[in-house]
Design a protein around this motif. Structure first.
Motif, PDB file in Angstrom:
ATOM      1  N   VAL A  64       0.843  -1.194   0.000  1.00 57.21           N
ATOM      2  CA  VAL A  64       0.000   0.000   0.000  1.00 57.21           C
ATOM      3  C   VAL A  64       0.880   1.246   0.000  1.00 57.21           C
ATOM      4  O   VAL A  64       1.785   1.374   0.831  1.00 57.21           O
ATOM      5  N   LEU A  65       0.603   2.153  -0.941  1.00 55.52           N
ATOM      6  CA  LEU A  65       1.323   3.417  -1.022  1.00 55.52           C
ATOM      7  C   LEU A  65       0.485   4.536  -0.428  1.00 55.52           C
ATOM      8  O   LEU A  65      -0.752   4.499  -0.470  1.00 55.52           O
ATOM      9  N   ILE A  66       1.172   5.535   0.108  1.00 55.55           N
ATOM     10  CA  ILE A  66       0.504   6.738   0.615  1.00 55.55           C
ATOM     11  C   ILE A  66       0.753   7.850  -0.396  1.00 55.55           C
ATOM     12  O   ILE A  66       1.913   8.127  -0.738  1.00 55.55           O
ATOM     13  N   ILE A  67      -0.320   8.470  -0.883  1.00 53.63           N
ATOM     14  CA  ILE A  67      -0.176   9.539  -1.865  1.00 53.63           C
ATOM     15  C   ILE A  67      -0.644  10.869  -1.279  1.00 53.63           C
ATOM     16  O   ILE A  67      -1.377  10.897  -0.294  1.00 53.63           O
ATOM     17  N   ASN A  68      -0.201  11.957  -1.890  1.00 56.95           N
ATOM     18  CA  ASN A  68      -0.451  13.299  -1.334  1.00 56.95           C
ATOM     19  C   ASN A  68      -1.736  13.957  -1.816  1.00 56.95           C
ATOM     20  O   ASN A  68      -1.834  15.173  -1.868  1.00 56.95           O
ATOM     21  N   LYS A  69      -2.727  13.173  -2.174  1.00 56.96           N
ATOM     22  CA  LYS A  69      -4.026  13.701  -2.570  1.00 56.96           C
ATOM     23  C   LYS A  69      -5.119  13.002  -1.775  1.00 56.96           C
ATOM     24  O   LYS A  69      -5.035  11.788  -1.531  1.00 56.96           O
ATOM     25  N   GLY A  70      -6.158  13.780  -1.372  1.00 58.07           N
ATOM     26  CA  GLY A  70      -7.232  13.227  -0.554  1.00 58.07           C
ATOM     27  C   GLY A  70      -8.601  13.741  -0.957  1.00 58.07           C
ATOM     28  O   GLY A  70      -8.807  14.172  -2.094  1.00 58.07           O
ATOM     29  N   THR A  71      -9.527  13.718  -0.003  1.00 58.32           N
ATOM     30  CA  THR A  71     -10.910  14.080  -0.303  1.00 58.32           C
ATOM     31  C   THR A  71     -11.050  15.545  -0.720  1.00 58.32           C
ATOM     32  O   THR A  71     -11.942  15.864  -1.510  1.00 58.32           O
ATOM     33  N   ILE A  72     -10.191  16.430  -0.214  1.00 58.08           N
ATOM     34  CA  ILE A  72     -10.287  17.842  -0.626  1.00 58.08           C
ATOM     35  C   ILE A  72      -9.904  18.018  -2.088  1.00 58.08           C
ATOM     36  O   ILE A  72     -10.188  19.058  -2.694  1.00 58.08           O
ATOM     37  N   HIS A  73      -9.264  17.009  -2.657  1.00 54.18           N
ATOM     38  CA  HIS A  73      -8.904  17.042  -4.078  1.00 54.18           C
ATOM     39  C   HIS A  73      -9.902  16.242  -4.927  1.00 54.18           C
ATOM     40  O   HIS A  73      -9.705  16.101  -6.127  1.00 54.18           O
ATOM     41  N   GLY A  74     -10.914  15.708  -4.256  1.00 58.98           N
ATOM     42  CA  GLY A  74     -11.929  14.950  -4.985  1.00 58.98           C
ATOM     43  C   GLY A  74     -11.658  13.467  -5.084  1.00 58.98           C
ATOM     44  O   GLY A  74     -12.298  12.761  -5.869  1.00 58.98           O
ATOM     45  N   ILE A  75     -10.735  12.951  -4.291  1.00 59.70           N
ATOM     46  CA  ILE A  75     -10.381  11.528  -4.326  1.00 59.70           C
ATOM     47  C   ILE A  75     -11.376  10.710  -3.520  1.00 59.70           C
ATOM     48  O   ILE A  75     -11.792  11.102  -2.420  1.00 59.70           O
ATOM     49  N   LYS A  76     -11.763   9.536  -4.051  1.00 53.91           N
ATOM     50  CA  LYS A  76     -12.676   8.628  -3.373  1.00 53.91           C
ATOM     51  C   LYS A  76     -12.119   7.201  -3.405  1.00 53.91           C
ATOM     52  O   LYS A  76     -11.367   6.849  -4.321  1.00 53.91           O
ATOM     53  N   PRO A  77     -12.505   6.373  -2.427  1.00 53.31           N
ATOM     54  CA  PRO A  77     -12.130   4.956  -2.472  1.00 53.31           C
ATOM     55  C   PRO A  77     -12.672   4.302  -3.743  1.00 53.31           C
ATOM     56  O   PRO A  77     -13.808   4.563  -4.156  1.00 53.31           O
ATOM     57  N   GLY A  78     -11.844   3.476  -4.369  1.00 52.00           N
ATOM     58  CA  GLY A  78     -12.240   2.800  -5.594  1.00 52.00           C
ATOM     59  C   GLY A  78     -11.655   3.424  -6.840  1.00 52.00           C
ATOM     60  O   GLY A  78     -11.624   2.783  -7.897  1.00 52.00           O
ATOM     61  N   TYR A  79     -11.184   4.693  -6.736  1.00 55.32           N
ATOM     62  CA  TYR A  79     -10.587   5.341  -7.902  1.00 55.32           C
ATOM     63  C   TYR A  79      -9.292   4.618  -8.289  1.00 55.32           C
ATOM     64  O   TYR A  79      -8.475   4.277  -7.422  1.00 55.32           O
ATOM     65  N   PRO A  80      -9.074   4.386  -9.592  1.00 56.54           N
ATOM     66  CA  PRO A  80      -7.843   3.712 -10.029  1.00 56.54           C
ATOM     67  C   PRO A  80      -6.687   4.688 -10.213  1.00 56.54           C
ATOM     68  O   PRO A  80      -6.896   5.883 -10.447  1.00 56.54           O
ATOM     69  N   ALA A  81      -5.473   4.170 -10.125  1.00 57.05           N
ATOM     70  CA  ALA A  81      -4.260   4.951 -10.381  1.00 57.05           C
ATOM     71  C   ALA A  81      -3.512   4.313 -11.534  1.00 57.05           C
ATOM     72  O   ALA A  81      -3.409   3.082 -11.619  1.00 57.05           O
ATOM     73  N   ILE A  82      -2.985   5.143 -12.426  1.00 56.52           N
ATOM     74  CA  ILE A  82      -2.260   4.633 -13.585  1.00 56.52           C
ATOM     75  C   ILE A  82      -0.911   5.325 -13.723  1.00 56.52           C
ATOM     76  O   ILE A  82      -0.679   6.391 -13.133  1.00 56.52           O
ATOM     77  N   VAL A  83      -0.033   4.712 -14.507  1.00 53.99           N
ATOM     78  CA  VAL A  83       1.224   5.329 -14.922  1.00 53.99           C
ATOM     79  C   VAL A  83       1.432   4.993 -16.388  1.00 53.99           C
ATOM     80  O   VAL A  83       0.814   4.068 -16.927  1.00 53.99           O
ATOM     81  N   GLY A  84       2.330   5.739 -17.037  1.00 58.69           N
ATOM     82  CA  GLY A  84       2.677   5.440 -18.422  1.00 58.69           C
ATOM     83  C   GLY A  84       1.487   5.448 -19.348  1.00 58.69           C
ATOM     84  O   GLY A  84       0.567   6.259 -19.216  1.00 58.69           O
ATOM     85  N   GLU A  85       1.466   4.514 -20.271  1.00 54.45           N
ATOM     86  CA  GLU A  85       0.424   4.433 -21.294  1.00 54.45           C
ATOM     87  C   GLU A  85      -0.774   3.625 -20.800  1.00 54.45           C
ATOM     88  O   GLU A  85      -1.202   2.643 -21.411  1.00 54.45           O
ATOM     89  N   GLY A  86      -1.324   4.049 -19.673  1.00 55.24           N
ATOM     90  CA  GLY A  86      -2.520   3.404 -19.153  1.00 55.24           C
ATOM     91  C   GLY A  86      -2.289   2.130 -18.380  1.00 55.24           C
ATOM     92  O   GLY A  86      -3.163   1.254 -18.331  1.00 55.24           O
ATOM     93  N   TYR A  87      -1.114   1.991 -17.737  1.00 56.80           N
ATOM     94  CA  TYR A  87      -0.843   0.815 -16.907  1.00 56.80           C
ATOM     95  C   TYR A  87      -1.502   0.999 -15.543  1.00 56.80           C
ATOM     96  O   TYR A  87      -1.214   1.965 -14.825  1.00 56.80           O
ATOM     97  N   LEU A  88      -2.356   0.079 -15.181  1.00 54.30           N
ATOM     98  CA  LEU A  88      -3.046   0.154 -13.895  1.00 54.30           C
ATOM     99  C   LEU A  88      -2.080  -0.200 -12.767  1.00 54.30           C
ATOM    100  O   LEU A  88      -1.456  -1.261 -12.778  1.00 54.30           O
TER     101      LEU A  88
END
Length: 260
Positions: free
Chosen positions: A120-144
């Protein structure tokens, strides 16, 4: 008689002086000069030793300064390469987003779960930025990379695909459009389960997200089939999935947001 006595005295005086002169010559020639030469040579040796030591000390100091500068240059070069790599990854991700109409937000990794069994990674964005549980994270050309499992006000927890508790609805890009679930394997690899026995799955097939989950769109890349495991008498078979990502080197990523 007086003249004779004076002459004899003169002769003895001259002889005495000659003797004294000869003695002095012996004294200087045999004792004083050699000792003086020895002492001079010794003093020269000591002076040379001191000068060599001074030169060695200066050389050692110069070498230390060069080593420190070299370390600074290597650190700067490493930082530049890291920044260049991150910029390249961001550029690729932005190009992908231009071609796919997703609402997104960039995030940086600021930490990692201390639990040894979690990925599990900790990222610097939260609910004040509109983040919700279930949202996916990607890098590069759409790698989940994974999906948000907990969202706090200013930071969130992102569960990586390789986490043992991770599960993503997936589809294999083959003729049968085989569906299944990709699970993490103890933080080391991925495996796709619940593949019907009668569907043709071969090594090299691409695996993508199926779009059956609420926030995860179809078409995000998960990996390629590396090996297929078939158990006689079972309804389903499994496939080992080779990921294209090094999850230990992820420092920045893109969160895909839903409009709902």
């Amino acid at each position: 008689m007086k003249i004779f006595a004076w002459a004899m005295a003169t002769i003895f005086g001259v002889l005495f002086l000659l003797v004294i002169f000869n003695k002095s010559y012996i004294l200087f020639d045999k004792i004083i000069y050699p000792v003086q030469g020895f002492l001079y040579n010794r003093s020269q040796g000591i002076r040379n030793l001191y000068e060599n030591w001074e030169n060695f000390r200066d050389l050692e100091q110069d070498n230390k300064l060069l080593m420190e500068k070299n370390i600074q240059l290597e650190l700067l070069n490493s930082q530049l390469l890291s920044a260049q790599q991150e910029n390249e990854e961001l550029r690729v991700s932005l190009n992908y987003l231009k071609e796919n109409p997703y609402t997104s937000i960039g995030a940086e990794v600021i930490g990692k779960s201390s639990a040894t069994y979690e990925q599990v990674l900790i990222i610097n964005k939260g609910t004040i930025h509109g983040i919700k549980p279930g949202y996916p994270a990607i890098v590069g050309e759409g790698y989940l990379v994974g999906k948000i499992i907990v969202a706090h006000k200013t930071y969130s927890l992102l569960q990586l695909l390789i986490d043992n508790n991770s599960a993503v609805a997936a589809t294999i890009q083959n003729i049968d459009k085989t569906s299944g679930v990709v699970n993490g394997e103890y933080g080391l690899s991925l495996q796709m389960n619940f593949i019907p026995q009668n569907e043709n799955v071969v090594v090299g097939d691409k695996v993508i997200s199926s779009g059956l989950e609420k926030y995860i769109p179809r078409g995000l890349l998960l990996g390629v089939v590396e090996e297929v495991s078939v158990e006689q008498g079972e309804l389903f078979k499994a496939a080992d999935i080779k990921t294209m990502l090094d999850f230990n080197k992820i420092t920045s990523l893109i969160i895909l947001k839903s409009d709902d």
